[in-house]
Design an enzyme around this catalytic site. Structure first.
Site, short mmCIF file in Angstrom:
data_model
loop_
_atom_site.label_atom_id
_atom_site.label_comp_id
_atom_site.label_asym_id
_atom_site.label_seq_id
_atom_site.Cartn_x
_atom_site.Cartn_y
_atom_site.Cartn_z
N CYS A 1 -19.28 -6.77 3.51
CA CYS A 1 -18.65 -5.49 3.83
C CYS A 1 -17.32 -5.42 3.08
O CYS A 1 -16.66 -6.44 2.89
CB CYS A 1 -18.41 -5.38 5.34
SG CYS A 1 -17.56 -3.87 5.87
N CYS B 1 0.83 -1.20 0.00
CA CYS B 1 0.00 0.00 0.00
C CYS B 1 0.87 1.26 0.00
O CYS B 1 1.90 1.33 0.67
CB CYS B 1 -0.92 0.00 1.21
SG CYS B 1 -2.06 1.41 1.26
N CYS C 1 -19.60 1.52 8.35
CA CYS C 1 -18.82 0.92 9.44
C CYS C 1 -17.61 1.83 9.63
O CYS C 1 -16.74 1.89 8.76
CB CYS C 1 -18.40 -0.51 9.07
SG CYS C 1 -17.37 -1.33 10.30
N CYS D 1 -16.19 -9.49 5.71
CA CYS D 1 -15.56 -8.23 5.34
C CYS D 1 -14.34 -8.53 4.48
O CYS D 1 -13.52 -9.38 4.84
CB CYS D 1 -15.14 -7.45 6.57
SG CYS D 1 -16.51 -6.98 7.63
N CYS E 1 0.20 4.94 6.94
CA CYS E 1 -0.45 4.77 8.24
C CYS E 1 0.54 4.14 9.21
O CYS E 1 1.06 3.04 8.95
CB CYS E 1 -1.68 3.88 8.09
SG CYS E 1 -2.86 4.46 6.83
N CYS F 1 0.28 0.38 10.37
CA CYS F 1 -0.11 -0.66 9.42
C CYS F 1 1.08 -1.40 8.81
O CYS F 1 1.94 -0.79 8.17
CB CYS F 1 -0.97 -0.06 8.30
SG CYS F 1 -1.63 -1.32 7.19
N ARG G 1 -18.24 -2.70 17.73
CA ARG G 1 -17.52 -3.91 17.38
C ARG G 1 -16.19 -4.00 18.15
O ARG G 1 -15.34 -3.12 18.02
CB ARG G 1 -17.25 -3.96 15.87
CG ARG G 1 -18.55 -3.98 15.07
CD ARG G 1 -18.33 -4.15 13.56
NE ARG G 1 -19.61 -4.14 12.88
CZ ARG G 1 -20.36 -5.23 12.66
NH1 ARG G 1 -19.93 -6.42 13.05
NH2 ARG G 1 -21.52 -5.13 12.05
#
Length: 331
Positions: free
Chosen positions: A130, A54, A190, A98, A58, A61, A262
């Site tokens: 999702c 990616c 979400c 998801c 972040c 991550c 959640r």
């Protein structure tokens, strides 16, 4: 029944968050029990359909290409692989699947076309579908809705004030714009965040304020505890105390009383007793399965033992009704 509000002041939420622990849990549990079937917990499964590489930065991550985390980069999965994973998840008790792709944003190409087919296939299995694919446009959100997507995950991660300390490759407003595009397509939202990023209590409250003051509360609010990964900038952050996790869940339950809160990342490090506090405080969903994208997660069998011990029931898919976009036509 708790009144829905969208005008929370930061000081009000801070006062809730700072309540004596047992008083806070009692208030949240009381609101949670106003909901019918309060002892039902939805089991969701999260699979990484495209792993690593990616372009984002972040700080938490392991999938960011710029960090050396020894993560194996994997291309977009084939549709058959996703169906196999969905069958396994449903057999284990999951009512929502998801699918996460390590993209900065959705692009209109063959990969997105394949994701659309994945959504259709899982929707045909009567599971809530999702996706979390990064930023997307209104048109892309509509394509996902037309394919039968039930929810789109796009976490805001932290407060607006703390956001630039965690991510520099996109803005806080970028996050909010994607949520707006999801709403325009009549998809459920979400959106939650992560604690343990080195943020202050005020940052946690600010994150909840942003979510609670959206024109419509997110149907799902994931509360994640950072799982530090070696090679990321936050690799040395200490584990968040369970009391902080419970405070976040309880406060979220009070200010967004009808949302599904959640209990997400970090559960692998929690005991059954610690998770029980989270359910008491208002958590009504977990992610199950051996992995949560790329980090360890409790196994289905262990969760079923916990459910039996605590007297919890699994929540069926589409408990609040099926949106029109998920209803299959009959001939």
């Amino acid at each position: 029944m708790q009144t829905l509000r969208h005008d929370w002041k930061k000081e009000e939420i801070q006062a809730i968050y700072d309540k004596p622990f047992l008083d806070l849990v009692y208030e949240a549990a009381s609101i949670h029990r106003e909901q019918k079937d309060y002892n039902e917990v939805q089991i969701s499964s999260l699979i990484s359909i495209k792993t690593g590489g990616c372009a984002e930065d972040c700080s938490y991550c392991p999938q960011a290409a710029r960090y050396n985390t020894d993560l194996e980069v994997k291309p977009l999965m084939q549709i058959g692989e996703v169906i196999t994973a969905a069958v396994k998840a449903k057999a284990g008790g999951s009512s929502r699947l998801c699918m996460g792709a390590a993209w900065r944003e959705v692009r209109d190409n063959r990969d997105f076309d394949r994701v659309i087919e994945m959504v259709k296939a899982v929707n045909d299995m009567d599971m809530e579908v999702c996706c979390t694919l990064g930023m997307l446009t209104e048109n892309q959100a509509q394509r996902l809705a037309d394919a039968g997507l039930y929810a789109y995950n796009h976490n805001i991660d932290t407060s607006e004030e703390n956001y630039e300390e965690i991510i520099s490759t996109r803005t806080f407003d970028d996050r909010l714009n994607t949520i707006k595009n999801v709403r325009k397509a009549n998809l459920t939202v979400c959106s939650g965040g992560i604690i343990g990023l080195g943020e202050t209590k005020e940052d946690r409250v600010g994150m909840l304020q942003t979510l609670a003051n959206l024109p419509q509360h997110p149907e799902s609010v994931p509360v994640n505890a950072l799982v530090p990964v070696k090679g990321t900038p936050l690799e040395n952050e200490p584990r968040i105390p369970i009391w902080d996790m419970v405070r976040m869940i309880a406060t979220a339950r009070i200010v967004m009383p009808q949302s599904v809160v959640r209990l997400s990342a970090g559960r692998n490090e929690m005991s059954t007793l610690e998770q029980a506090f989270c359910f008491m405080a208002g958590a009504s969903s977990i992610f199950a399965g051996d992995k949560l994208l790329t980090t360890p997660n409790p196994a289905f069998a262990d969760d079923m033992i916990m459910f039996e011990l605590l007297g919890l029931k699994t929540r069926d898919a589409f408990k609040n009704g099926r949106p029109a976009n998920t209803i299959k036509e009959t001939v």
